[in-house]
Design an enzyme around this catalytic site. Sequence first.
Site, short mmCIF file in Angstrom:
data_model
loop_
_atom_site.label_atom_id
_atom_site.label_comp_id
_atom_site.label_asym_id
_atom_site.label_seq_id
_atom_site.Cartn_x
_atom_site.Cartn_y
_atom_site.Cartn_z
N LEU A 56 -9.22 3.52 -0.87
CA LEU A 56 -8.00 5.01 -2.16
C LEU A 56 -9.17 5.38 -3.03
O LEU A 56 -9.54 6.68 -3.07
CB LEU A 56 -6.46 5.09 -2.16
CG LEU A 56 -6.24 5.69 -3.10
CD1 LEU A 56 -5.64 6.45 -2.45
CD2 LEU A 56 -4.86 4.81 -3.05
N ASP A 92 -12.92 -8.93 -12.39
CA ASP A 92 -11.70 -9.72 -11.00
C ASP A 92 -10.68 -9.24 -11.77
O ASP A 92 -10.53 -10.50 -13.15
CB ASP A 92 -12.33 -10.86 -10.63
CG ASP A 92 -11.05 -11.42 -10.27
OD1 ASP A 92 -10.13 -11.08 -9.78
OD2 ASP A 92 -11.56 -12.72 -8.92
N ILE A 93 -9.79 -8.98 -11.38
CA ILE A 93 -8.33 -8.66 -12.10
C ILE A 93 -7.38 -9.73 -12.25
O ILE A 93 -6.44 -9.39 -13.80
CB ILE A 93 -7.47 -7.26 -11.37
CG1 ILE A 93 -7.26 -8.03 -10.07
CG2 ILE A 93 -7.89 -5.79 -11.74
CD1 ILE A 93 -5.61 -6.79 -9.81
N THR A 101 -4.89 -6.18 0.09
CA THR A 101 -4.23 -5.39 1.43
C THR A 101 -4.32 -5.91 2.76
O THR A 101 -3.57 -5.10 3.77
CB THR A 101 -5.27 -3.23 1.17
OG1 THR A 101 -6.36 -4.29 1.62
CG2 THR A 101 -4.72 -3.42 -0.43
N THR A 106 3.81 -0.17 -1.98
CA THR A 106 3.79 0.54 -0.34
C THR A 106 5.22 0.57 -0.31
O THR A 106 6.12 -0.44 -0.23
CB THR A 106 3.44 -0.65 -0.04
OG1 THR A 106 3.14 -0.95 1.27
CG2 THR A 106 3.65 -2.16 -0.47
N ASP A 107 4.95 1.40 1.21
CA ASP A 107 6.61 1.00 2.32
C ASP A 107 7.12 -0.16 2.16
O ASP A 107 8.29 -0.32 2.70
CB ASP A 107 6.09 1.96 3.58
CG ASP A 107 4.79 1.55 4.53
OD1 ASP A 107 4.06 1.29 3.55
OD2 ASP A 107 5.15 1.89 5.40
N TYR A 161 2.22 -9.64 1.81
CA TYR A 161 1.75 -8.54 1.33
C TYR A 161 3.06 -8.21 0.53
O TYR A 161 2.87 -7.78 -0.54
CB TYR A 161 1.15 -8.08 2.54
CG TYR A 161 0.84 -6.31 1.43
CD1 TYR A 161 0.02 -6.28 0.86
CD2 TYR A 161 1.45 -5.05 1.66
CE1 TYR A 161 -0.87 -5.29 0.09
CE2 TYR A 161 1.25 -4.37 1.63
CZ TYR A 161 -0.08 -3.96 0.20
OH TYR A 161 -0.63 -2.62 0.96
N LYS A 205 3.06 -7.31 -3.44
CA LYS A 205 3.07 -5.86 -4.29
C LYS A 205 4.79 -6.08 -4.54
O LYS A 205 4.42 -5.30 -6.15
CB LYS A 205 3.18 -4.52 -3.05
CG LYS A 205 1.84 -4.98 -2.81
CD LYS A 205 0.40 -4.40 -3.18
CE LYS A 205 0.30 -3.20 -4.11
NZ LYS A 205 -0.43 -2.70 -4.51
N TRP A 217 0.28 4.10 5.12
CA TRP A 217 0.17 4.53 6.28
C TRP A 217 -1.21 5.49 6.17
O TRP A 217 -1.64 6.20 6.33
CB TRP A 217 1.03 5.18 7.43
CG TRP A 217 1.31 4.28 7.99
CD1 TRP A 217 2.23 2.85 7.98
CD2 TRP A 217 2.21 4.65 8.64
NE1 TRP A 217 3.49 2.87 8.44
CE2 TRP A 217 3.41 3.92 9.65
CE3 TRP A 217 2.28 6.01 10.68
CZ2 TRP A 217 4.00 3.74 10.77
CZ3 TRP A 217 2.85 5.64 11.23
CH2 TRP A 217 3.61 4.05 11.88
N1 LIG Z 1 -4.48 0.85 2.92
C1 LIG Z 1 -3.23 1.65 3.31
O1 LIG Z 1 -2.38 2.29 4.33
C2 LIG Z 1 -1.74 1.47 2.05
C3 LIG Z 1 -0.71 1.65 2.32
C4 LIG Z 1 0.53 1.23 0.95
C5 LIG Z 1 -0.29 0.82 -0.67
N2 LIG Z 1 -1.09 0.29 -0.68
C6 LIG Z 1 -1.77 0.34 -1.87
O2 LIG Z 1 -2.62 1.12 -1.82
C7 LIG Z 1 -4.53 1.08 -2.69
C8 LIG Z 1 -5.37 1.39 -2.02
O3 LIG Z 1 -5.15 0.65 -1.14
P1 LIG Z 1 -6.32 0.46 -0.31
O4 LIG Z 1 -5.77 0.78 1.03
O5 LIG Z 1 -7.50 1.68 -0.76
O6 LIG Z 1 -7.57 -0.69 -0.39
P2 LIG Z 1 -8.64 -1.34 0.10
O7 LIG Z 1 -9.35 -0.75 0.30
O8 LIG Z 1 -8.61 -2.97 0.40
O9 LIG Z 1 -9.69 -1.42 -1.37
C9 LIG Z 1 -8.53 -2.59 -2.21
C10 LIG Z 1 -10.29 -2.97 -3.60
O10 LIG Z 1 -9.86 -3.42 -4.14
C11 LIG Z 1 -10.29 -4.67 -3.92
N3 LIG Z 1 -10.48 -6.15 -4.91
C12 LIG Z 1 -9.52 -7.22 -4.06
N4 LIG Z 1 -9.23 -8.62 -5.07
C13 LIG Z 1 -9.71 -8.01 -5.88
C14 LIG Z 1 -9.55 -8.00 -7.65
N5 LIG Z 1 -9.12 -9.81 -7.05
N6 LIG Z 1 -10.23 -7.74 -8.85
C15 LIG Z 1 -10.77 -6.19 -8.04
N7 LIG Z 1 -10.23 -5.78 -7.22
C16 LIG Z 1 -10.15 -6.74 -6.19
C17 LIG Z 1 -11.01 -4.74 -2.83
O11 LIG Z 1 -12.30 -5.45 -3.56
P3 LIG Z 1 -12.81 -6.34 -1.92
O12 LIG Z 1 -12.53 -5.25 -0.85
O13 LIG Z 1 -14.48 -6.47 -2.54
O14 LIG Z 1 -12.37 -7.38 -1.56
C18 LIG Z 1 -10.86 -3.34 -2.56
O15 LIG Z 1 -12.17 -2.27 -3.50
C19 LIG Z 1 -3.54 -0.96 -2.35
O16 LIG Z 1 -2.97 -1.20 -4.36
C20 LIG Z 1 -2.84 -1.13 -1.39
O17 LIG Z 1 -1.93 -1.82 -1.66
C21 LIG Z 1 -2.23 0.35 0.89
#
Ligand SMILES: NC(=O)c1ccc[n+]([C@@H]2O[C@H](COP(=O)([O-])OP(=O)(O)OC[C@H]3O[C@@H](n4cnc5c(N)ncnc54)[C@H](OP(=O)(O)O)[C@@H]3O)[C@@H](O)[C@H]2O)c1
Length: 293
Positions: free
Chosen positions: A14, A37-38, A63, A102-103, A126, A130, A151
């Site tokens: 995203l 690092d958050i 995630t 998230t859902d 998870y 969240k 999703w």
């Molecule tokens: N994907 C879905 O279907 C989905 C569904 C519902 C909600 N969401 C929410 O939407 C958001 C984006 O999801 P996404 O799928 O884009 O996730 P993603 O591709 O896993 O990206 C998350 C990013 O956060 C980084 N990260 C992890 N730990 C961190 C830390 N301690 N400090 C700083 N950065 C950190 C990761 O870095 P590394 O890769 O280096 O670890 C990664 O680049 C998230 O909040 C997720 O919970 C996603």
Amino acid sequence: MAAKVLVTGCNGLLGTELVNALSAEYDVTGIDLREVDIVDPVVVRSFMQQTRPEIVTHAAAYTDVDGCESNRDLAMSVNGDGTKNVAMACREIGAKLIYFSTDYVFNGKKDSAYLETDKPNPVTIYGQSKLAGERAIADTTDNFVIMRIAWLYGAHGKNFVKTMLRLGQAQIEAKQAGKMTDPLKVVNDQIGNPTWTADIARQIELLIGSDVTGLFHATSEGECSWYEMTRQLFRLRSMDVDLLPCKTEEFPRPAPRPARSSLENQRLKQLDLNRMRPWAEALEEFLRKVEDV
Ligand SMILES: NC(=O)c1ccc[n+]([C@@H]2O[C@H](COP(=O)([O-])OP(=O)(O)OC[C@H]3O[C@@H](n4cnc5c(N)ncnc54)[C@H](OP(=O)(O)O)[C@@H]3O)[C@@H](O)[C@H]2O)c1
């Protein structure tokens, strides 16, 4: 001058989309784990004090849904405490915080789509982590949007659509080479709302431009199973793949999956701000526009 927007998790599925989409209109900075690092409150605070964004879209998270089950501390620390750190820094500099939830904050047992007013009851670590992030934000600042999404697929990073296209293509090539192949099995008893990251970016643009705050559900309109989505995907790509529906128990995973975690964008609709469209329409445009998937 364009407003300053910070995107956390900018290398993710995203986050990459948000940086690309919002850069047309805003002064966008992206950060990821390598830069900030958050989990470290001092680093987060000092970065935000120096850069002073007006809007923070917080997409950084741990995630890996199955990974979270065996790494509870990491999940709670990144998704719960890390989000608290971001919220506190936002409050200090007066930035608006947009958080992606998230859902999976729901257990999936409701027989209709979840509304913002439904009580969360996550069944995975998870989902719990969240939800801890949501609560940390609401306890810290008033100037927030919590957007529950689900999703996701998109042009960047690993996701379900890309995996299915790869597996389908592999089966087609094996059949062409005269090899025996097994049908591709996809679960038909998990129901949700497939959502293109570009649609989330469009929705965010609208919310940034308005002054609304609070909790929102924002997923594509309509629901389907992973199997139905895959069938539609192969149909749209004219791929002749042998595909079979199956049950979740055929693919046991460490984290239980909610059976029906569909979300209804009720608040967006009430405020006449819903930009989300039917999932099949979005999928069709995604496949048309993003040719190298
Ligand atoms: N994907 C879905 O279907 C989905 C569904 C519902 C909600 N969401 C929410 O939407 C958001 C984006 O999801 P996404 O799928 O884009 O996730 P993603 O591709 O896993 O990206 C998350 C990013 O956060 C980084 N990260 C992890 N730990 C961190 C830390 N301690 N400090 C700083 N950065 C950190 C990761 O870095 P590394 O890769 O280096 O670890 C990664 O680049 C998230 O909040 C997720 O919970 C996603």
